[in-house]
Design a protein around this motif. Sequence first.
Motif, short mmCIF file in Angstrom:
data_model
loop_
_atom_site.label_atom_id
_atom_site.label_comp_id
_atom_site.label_asym_id
_atom_site.label_seq_id
_atom_site.Cartn_x
_atom_site.Cartn_y
_atom_site.Cartn_z
N ALA A 83 0.85 -1.20 0.00
CA ALA A 83 0.00 0.00 0.00
C ALA A 83 0.88 1.25 0.00
CB ALA A 83 -0.93 0.00 1.21
N THR A 87 1.51 4.51 -2.76
CA THR A 87 0.97 5.79 -2.27
C THR A 87 2.04 6.88 -2.42
OG1 THR A 87 -0.28 4.58 -0.59
CG2 THR A 87 -0.07 6.94 -0.24
N ARG A 97 -0.02 5.51 7.06
CA ARG A 97 0.28 4.12 6.67
C ARG A 97 1.64 3.70 7.21
NH1 ARG A 97 -2.50 3.69 0.60
NH2 ARG A 97 -4.54 3.21 1.47
#
Length: 184
Positions: A83, A87, A97
């Motif tokens: 992820a 990003t 995150r």
Amino acid sequence: MDALNLLKADHRDVETQFRAFERTTGKVTWERAAKAAVRDLSIHAAVEEQIFYPAVTLEVPDLAEIMLRSLEAHNVVEWLCSAIESTSSDDDRFGPRMTVLIDNVRLHVEEEEDDVFPEVRQALSRRRLNELGELLAKAKSAAPTPPHPRLPDTAPAKLLTGVVAGAVDRALDATGRVLHQLTP
Ligand SMILES: [Fe+2]
Ligand SMILES: [Fe+2]
């Protein structure tokens, strides 16, 4: 090289990157520390899953359950790493995150170093630990950056047979022993 010392050194390197990420106010350093942490973590998790966890599962059966739990922790970490990789650091979610990744990794590392490594040190001979260390070092140096894409969620199979891919496969073949031991 001793497998446990090698894995601990990896943990310290990643922690150094985490601290750089947490302390910096400069965006370039912030992003660089995050990317370095994600890259090194991906390689570390891959070689643990392919070499260390299967060996521990077979050779220290009392730790088999913790190994399964560790794989689940890796799945969460791997998901967060992918992820973060997708990003932009300009995205508001980038920092949060990374923070969740750091919290998860610190907990997992604590469990490995407090509950797994001391038991492994007791159970395995120095020779065997050095042998596993050699395999880990070879697999690490041969690992692509980033390593092969996230593996399908096949935790028990991974632990029993060692899901090996590409360079790691070759590193295992080179000595034969682990591959032989992991093949049912
Ligand atoms: Fe781990
Ligand atoms: Fe680890």
